[in-house]
Write a protein that holds these residues in place. Structure first.
Motif, short mmCIF file in Angstrom:
data_model
loop_
_atom_site.label_atom_id
_atom_site.label_comp_id
_atom_site.label_asym_id
_atom_site.label_seq_id
_atom_site.Cartn_x
_atom_site.Cartn_y
_atom_site.Cartn_z
N ARG A 42 8.70 2.12 3.70
CA ARG A 42 9.88 1.38 3.25
C ARG A 42 10.89 2.28 2.55
NH1 ARG A 42 8.46 -4.33 0.92
NH2 ARG A 42 6.60 -4.89 2.11
N PHE A 43 10.40 3.23 1.73
CA PHE A 43 11.33 4.12 1.03
C PHE A 43 11.75 5.31 1.90
CE2 PHE A 43 9.49 2.30 -3.02
CZ PHE A 43 10.69 1.83 -3.53
N SER A 44 11.11 5.44 3.07
CA SER A 44 11.38 6.58 3.94
C SER A 44 11.10 7.90 3.24
CB SER A 44 12.83 6.56 4.45
OG SER A 44 13.06 5.40 5.22
N VAL A 45 9.96 7.98 2.59
CA VAL A 45 9.52 9.24 1.98
C VAL A 45 8.05 9.43 2.32
CG1 VAL A 45 11.15 9.04 0.05
CG2 VAL A 45 8.84 8.11 -0.18
N GLY A 46 7.52 10.59 1.98
CA GLY A 46 6.12 10.88 2.28
C GLY A 46 5.18 10.17 1.32
N ARG A 47 3.93 10.10 1.70
CA ARG A 47 2.98 9.39 0.86
C ARG A 47 2.73 10.14 -0.44
NH1 ARG A 47 -3.10 8.96 1.92
NH2 ARG A 47 -3.67 7.82 0.05
N GLN A 48 2.77 11.46 -0.38
CA GLN A 48 2.57 12.26 -1.58
C GLN A 48 3.62 11.91 -2.64
OE1 GLN A 48 1.93 16.38 -1.35
NE2 GLN A 48 2.77 16.77 -3.36
N ILE A 83 5.26 9.06 -2.93
CA ILE A 83 4.91 7.73 -3.45
C ILE A 83 3.83 7.86 -4.52
CG2 ILE A 83 3.87 5.51 -2.89
CD1 ILE A 83 6.69 5.71 -1.89
N ARG A 84 2.80 8.65 -4.22
CA ARG A 84 1.67 8.77 -5.14
C ARG A 84 2.12 9.32 -6.50
NH1 ARG A 84 -3.43 8.20 -4.04
NH2 ARG A 84 -4.09 9.76 -5.53
N GLU A 85 2.99 10.33 -6.48
CA GLU A 85 3.44 10.88 -7.77
C GLU A 85 4.28 9.86 -8.52
OE1 GLU A 85 4.83 14.98 -7.79
OE2 GLU A 85 3.78 15.36 -5.92
N GLY A 86 5.05 9.07 -7.80
CA GLY A 86 5.80 8.00 -8.46
C GLY A 86 4.86 6.98 -9.08
N LEU A 87 3.78 6.66 -8.36
CA LEU A 87 2.82 5.69 -8.88
C LEU A 87 2.11 6.23 -10.12
CD1 LEU A 87 1.18 4.28 -5.61
CD2 LEU A 87 2.92 3.23 -7.06
N ARG A 88 1.87 7.55 -10.15
CA ARG A 88 1.24 8.15 -11.34
C ARG A 88 2.11 7.91 -12.57
NH1 ARG A 88 -2.04 8.61 -8.04
NH2 ARG A 88 -2.39 6.58 -8.98
N LEU A 89 3.43 8.06 -12.41
CA LEU A 89 4.33 7.83 -13.54
C LEU A 89 4.21 6.38 -14.00
CD1 LEU A 89 7.62 9.74 -12.62
CD2 LEU A 89 5.49 10.57 -13.58
N THR A 107 -9.40 -4.41 -1.04
CA THR A 107 -8.56 -5.35 -1.78
C THR A 107 -7.89 -4.67 -2.97
OG1 THR A 107 -10.42 -6.04 -3.12
CG2 THR A 107 -9.96 -7.32 -1.14
N GLY A 108 -7.94 -3.34 -2.98
CA GLY A 108 -7.37 -2.59 -4.09
C GLY A 108 -5.87 -2.46 -3.99
N GLY A 109 -5.34 -1.40 -4.59
CA GLY A 109 -3.90 -1.18 -4.58
C GLY A 109 -3.34 -1.15 -5.98
N SER A 110 -2.03 -1.30 -6.08
CA SER A 110 -1.34 -1.22 -7.36
C SER A 110 -0.99 -2.61 -7.87
CB SER A 110 -0.06 -0.39 -7.21
OG SER A 110 -0.38 0.90 -6.69
N LEU A 111 -1.52 -2.97 -9.03
CA LEU A 111 -1.26 -4.27 -9.64
C LEU A 111 -0.28 -4.12 -10.79
CD1 LEU A 111 -4.74 -6.05 -9.80
CD2 LEU A 111 -2.73 -6.74 -8.49
N ILE A 112 0.71 -5.00 -10.85
CA ILE A 112 1.64 -5.02 -11.97
C ILE A 112 0.92 -5.57 -13.20
CG2 ILE A 112 3.89 -5.80 -12.79
CD1 ILE A 112 4.18 -4.24 -10.28
N ARG A 113 1.04 -4.86 -14.32
CA ARG A 113 0.39 -5.31 -15.55
C ARG A 113 1.37 -6.03 -16.47
NH1 ARG A 113 -3.77 -1.26 -18.17
NH2 ARG A 113 -1.90 -0.19 -18.85
N SER A 162 0.84 -1.20 0.00
CA SER A 162 0.00 0.00 0.00
C SER A 162 0.87 1.25 0.00
CB SER A 162 -0.89 0.01 1.23
OG SER A 162 -0.14 0.29 2.39
N GLU A 163 0.26 2.37 -0.32
CA GLU A 163 1.01 3.62 -0.41
C GLU A 163 1.71 3.96 0.91
OE1 GLU A 163 -1.79 6.48 -1.70
OE2 GLU A 163 -1.88 5.73 -3.76
N SER A 164 0.98 3.75 2.01
CA SER A 164 1.58 4.04 3.31
C SER A 164 2.78 3.13 3.57
CB SER A 164 0.54 3.83 4.42
OG SER A 164 -0.70 4.38 4.04
N GLU A 165 2.61 1.85 3.21
CA GLU A 165 3.70 0.90 3.43
C GLU A 165 4.92 1.25 2.57
OE1 GLU A 165 4.12 -1.30 5.56
OE2 GLU A 165 5.83 -2.46 4.76
#
Lengths: 234, 234
Positions: free
Chosen positions: B49-55, B57-63, B77-83, B42-45
């Motif tokens: 782990r990366f020792s950064v803020g959630r914001q 992480i979110r911008e990285g996930l957008r990329l 049961t959501g989250g980020s799925l590898i395609r 999850s984003e919080s997790e």
DNA sequence: TCACATTTGTCCGTATGTATC
DNA sequence: AGATACATACGGACAAATGTG
């Protein structure tokens, strides 16, 4: 029976606000209201105008940035600038796809030969004086660099893009641009090969000469030699 | 004189943290440590782990999302799925580029004819039984739909992708995939043309027959007829 | 049907780094 | 060198969606 009105009206609100932000700005670009070189308002200002939070704006800007519509710069005169091309972003994604599928040099070269051959046919048909001038200038730069013992990596890649541009078909331009990004990636480990750069520059000169003479078969033969030369290097 | 060491060493730390987040996850995907179907923490997790803020992480996930590496869903049961593919994203960007450059149907059709022709040559050379089966199945579906007075646009577009796949060259697959996204976009206003779908399905059948018979020239002739048919519709 | 937990989506306040004047 | 304007980044909070018991 399906109610066909369901097919006509799309939902106005997409699920996520930052996508709407991105789409709205994209719309302004497509409509020509925002032009290349224009600067977007600051993030805070955009947040105020759209009545959303700054985080939402930022995520929308990430989408626009990765799609190649804007570049973002820090500093007091920084901000989001509208760009004039999204070609380099396509190239980046194309590169991702090639890496993910573990595409080999052989497969890439095969596709390059086939595609660049048909592009060259159109280039020979449609080339204009300005294109020839650009090509000559490109070769001159490359030759100067190798004379100074500097590899002319970028110039030699740019040569193929210029050829595609001279075909006067923007679809070819996009496809070749994407392919050359992959070539650049494969080549990134061989950046000190001055001798290879020299050979390629000479081949490029011969190609342009063949184009000028209207010798289509010779131009294509030289182009294929050029691409096979690269394959041998890798 | 340019110091050549400048050209060799790239900066290790990119300017922005969220890009590092994106690149790090991308690396894990390229290395096969993260596989299609896997779920990211999850984003919080991830932030922990990366020792950064959630914001960040979110911008990285957008990329990653826009590049097609992941899909993101809400809920417990959501989250980020590898395609498993980023092809559709390339298509999307390609479409953006075509819209931005106001590319015409003529230009697109010209490029299609040239590129699909060379692809078809390789398809004829490398096609296997499974590919033929898939093509036949595709045509069967399209025919069934037009019999029920439903246009078979998706199937007819899929046909060209299947042809490219049968060439066994992944570069061709990517290029044709991108081009077909544009075709689909141009066609999106003509979705009720059942008669056109019927004609195209029959043409596709003839193309497959020509391939089976090894009649290369006839297959190419029919393919060109197919593409010109589309040009007339638009 | 109804809580409940989990996860993404969104907003706010604050602090820091950076480029320009 | 200092002031300014901007992107970058962090932490906390709540809303919305989605599945589970």
């Amino acid at each position: 029976m399906i109610d066909q009105t369901e097919l006509i009206f799309n939902p106005i609100k997409s699920r996520r606000t930052f996508e709407e932000v991105s789409n709205e700005i994209k719309r302004l670009i497509f409509q020509g209201i925002l032009k290349p070189g224009d600067r977007l308002p600051s993030e805070s200002e955009l947040a105020r105008r759209f009545s959303v939070g700054r985080q939402t704006i930022r995520e929308g800007l990430r989408l626009l940035e990765l799609s190649g519509f804007i570049t973002v710069q820090k500093g007091s005169t920084g901000g989001s600038l509208i760009r004039d091309t999204i070609l380099n972003r396509i190239s980046g994604l194309f590169l991702d796809a090639i890496q993910m599928k573990n595409i080999s040099v052989d497969e890439l070269t095969l596709a390059r030969v086939e595609i660049e051959r048909v592009v060259l046919n159109h280039t020979i048909k449609n080339i204009e004086d300005l294109d020839l001038k650009n090509l000559q200038e490109n070769i001159l730069q490359a030759k100067k660099m190798v004379e100074n013992h500097i590899p002319a990596f970028d110039q030699n890649i740019q040569f193929h893009k210029l050829l595609a541009k001279a075909s006067k078909n923007p679809v070819f331009v996009i496809v070749v641009e994407a392919i050359m990004a992959v070539v650049a990636h494969f080549l990134s480990g061989y950046e000190k090969d001055v001798e290879g750069s020299r050979k390629v520059a000479l081949l490029h000169q011969d190609i342009v000469n063949a184009i000028i003479e209207g010798n289509r078969d010779e131009a294509i033969r030289l182009l294929e030699e050029d691409l096979q030369q690269l394959k041998r290097v890798l």
